[in-house]
Scaffold this motif. Sequence first.
Motif, PDB file in Angstrom:
ATOM      1  N   ALA A  19       0.904  -1.212   0.055  1.00 62.28           N
ATOM      2  CA  ALA A  19      -0.190  -0.075   0.262  1.00 62.28           C
ATOM      3  C   ALA A  19       0.859   1.388  -0.054  1.00 62.28           C
ATOM      4  CB  ALA A  19      -1.042   0.116   1.163  1.00 62.28           C
ATOM      5  N   MET A  20       1.795   1.150   0.923  1.00 62.31           N
ATOM      6  CA  MET A  20       2.790   2.431   0.975  1.00 62.31           C
ATOM      7  C   MET A  20       3.489   2.619  -0.366  1.00 62.31           C
ATOM      8  SD  MET A  20       2.398   4.273   3.916  1.00 62.31           S
ATOM      9  CE  MET A  20       1.568   4.063   5.416  1.00 62.31           C
ATOM     10  N   GLN A  21       3.978   1.574  -0.888  1.00 62.10           N
ATOM     11  CA  GLN A  21       4.970   1.709  -2.114  1.00 62.10           C
ATOM     12  C   GLN A  21       4.164   2.139  -3.359  1.00 62.10           C
ATOM     13  OE1 GLN A  21       8.373   0.920  -2.313  1.00 62.10           O
ATOM     14  NE2 GLN A  21       8.104   2.231  -4.012  1.00 62.10           N
ATOM     15  N   ALA A  22       2.669   1.640  -3.262  1.00 59.72           N
ATOM     16  CA  ALA A  22       2.063   2.164  -4.314  1.00 59.72           C
ATOM     17  C   ALA A  22       1.780   3.508  -4.193  1.00 59.72           C
ATOM     18  CB  ALA A  22       0.602   1.192  -4.487  1.00 59.72           C
ATOM     19  N   GLY A  23       1.281   4.040  -3.163  1.00 66.35           N
ATOM     20  CA  GLY A  23       1.057   5.473  -3.086  1.00 66.35           C
ATOM     21  C   GLY A  23       2.234   6.237  -3.262  1.00 66.35           C
ATOM     22  N   TYR A  24       3.411   5.900  -2.817  1.00 71.43           N
ATOM     23  CA  TYR A  24       4.646   6.604  -3.066  1.00 71.43           C
ATOM     24  C   TYR A  24       5.017   6.603  -4.514  1.00 71.43           C
ATOM     25  CZ  TYR A  24       9.648   7.274  -3.132  1.00 71.43           C
ATOM     26  OH  TYR A  24      10.995   7.863  -3.340  1.00 71.43           O
ATOM     27  N   ASP A  25       4.895   5.567  -5.106  1.00 71.87           N
ATOM     28  CA  ASP A  25       5.036   5.454  -6.572  1.00 71.87           C
ATOM     29  C   ASP A  25       4.176   6.488  -7.458  1.00 71.87           C
ATOM     30  OD1 ASP A  25       7.163   3.698  -6.379  1.00 71.87           O
ATOM     31  OD2 ASP A  25       5.978   1.831  -6.650  1.00 71.87           O
ATOM     32  N   ARG A  26       3.023   6.563  -6.955  1.00 71.48           N
ATOM     33  CA  ARG A  26       1.909   7.372  -7.514  1.00 71.48           C
ATOM     34  C   ARG A  26       2.310   8.835  -7.530  1.00 71.48           C
ATOM     35  NH1 ARG A  26      -1.873   3.387  -6.231  1.00 71.48           N
ATOM     36  NH2 ARG A  26      -2.181   4.149  -4.047  1.00 71.48           N
ATOM     37  N   LEU A  27       3.030   9.340  -6.180  1.00 73.05           N
ATOM     38  CA  LEU A  27       3.153  10.520  -6.038  1.00 73.05           C
ATOM     39  C   LEU A  27       4.504  10.992  -6.703  1.00 73.05           C
ATOM     40  CD1 LEU A  27       2.779  13.236  -4.230  1.00 73.05           C
ATOM     41  CD2 LEU A  27       4.519  12.176  -2.513  1.00 73.05           C
ATOM     42  N   VAL A  28       5.601  10.107  -6.876  1.00 67.59           N
ATOM     43  CA  VAL A  28       6.706  10.214  -7.792  1.00 67.59           C
ATOM     44  C   VAL A  28       6.319  10.498  -9.037  1.00 67.59           C
ATOM     45  CG1 VAL A  28       8.788   9.235  -8.583  1.00 67.59           C
ATOM     46  CG2 VAL A  28       8.141   8.900  -6.156  1.00 67.59           C
ATOM     47  N   ARG A  29       5.511   9.694  -9.671  1.00 63.13           N
ATOM     48  CA  ARG A  29       5.086   9.824 -11.072  1.00 63.13           C
ATOM     49  C   ARG A  29       4.503  11.266 -11.161  1.00 63.13           C
ATOM     50  NH1 ARG A  29       3.420   4.236 -10.768  1.00 63.13           N
ATOM     51  NH2 ARG A  29       1.155   4.945 -10.332  1.00 63.13           N
ATOM     52  N   ALA A  30       3.569  11.572 -10.383  1.00 64.02           N
ATOM     53  CA  ALA A  30       2.987  13.007 -10.326  1.00 64.02           C
ATOM     54  C   ALA A  30       3.782  14.047 -10.228  1.00 64.02           C
ATOM     55  CB  ALA A  30       1.700  13.192  -9.355  1.00 64.02           C
ATOM     56  N   ALA A  31       4.635  13.902  -9.410  1.00 65.67           N
ATOM     57  CA  ALA A  31       5.694  15.008  -9.346  1.00 65.67           C
ATOM     58  C   ALA A  31       6.698  15.112 -10.515  1.00 65.67           C
ATOM     59  CB  ALA A  31       6.590  14.779  -8.065  1.00 65.67           C
ATOM     60  N   GLU A  32       6.904  14.050 -10.892  1.00 61.95           N
ATOM     61  CA  GLU A  32       8.033  14.083 -12.260  1.00 61.95           C
ATOM     62  C   GLU A  32       7.257  14.696 -13.518  1.00 61.95           C
ATOM     63  OE1 GLU A  32      10.635  10.001 -11.402  1.00 61.95           O
ATOM     64  OE2 GLU A  32       8.845   9.995 -12.547  1.00 61.95           O
TER      65      GLU A  32
END
Length: 253
Positions: free
Chosen positions: A187-200
Amino acid sequence: MHGWLTRLRRALQPPARIADADWDALVASSALFARLDAADRLALRALAEWFLARKSFSAAGGHVLEPSHALAIAALACLPVLRLGHGALAGWREVIVYPGEFRVKREHHDEHSGVVTEGEDVLIGEAWERGPLILSWADVATDLAHPFDGFNVVAHEIAHKLDLLDGAMNGVPALPRSIARREWIEAMQAGYDRLVRAAERGRDTFIDPYATESADEYFAVVSELHFSDPAGLARAEPAVAALLARYYGGETA
């Protein structure tokens, strides 16, 4: 030997009771505490008494540390462990309070070039492994005055302390039996990955992009939101919000 005996006596001595007037003034000072029900306020008071008895406070940078400051920090530090218990705050003993932002010297090692550079970071909080909790009082005071604006520096740094309980700051704290490690990581990795993609992609995000620094910073930032804007976090990342509610024991706002 003398130091060991002193620590043993302190551990065995019951915590001093927080005066009713002091506790009532703290609760009245911030809606963060006023929103707790009577049972939770009673439990928080007991934890804060334990914290004040077991942790030493010192001022730095010219700060004048008032007893009310120590009490407020103790209550804020204990709020994340209201369900976890004071054992979750073991392994460290000191709180250092600056009047405002403070500077910390850093060394950065470039893995590709091998070059080591030195610099300074300007911080409002820091948590050392088995070392002190360091805080800016100005930011703590702001969080007390505006508790539901998405920021809580003490909750952020206590999340780091919880993360370190199992010996590694990796965004995975010591978990209760009701939460499987694999469930947490997914759950945490999925949320983190979504945030990273959005920031990029340059998108505006509800979660502070600072959380993209690492998995441990993501855990600390979303922990801040759990205590300061849980409804917003639930809209942005429902799975992460639900997991944190199970870990910390429910919403506070």
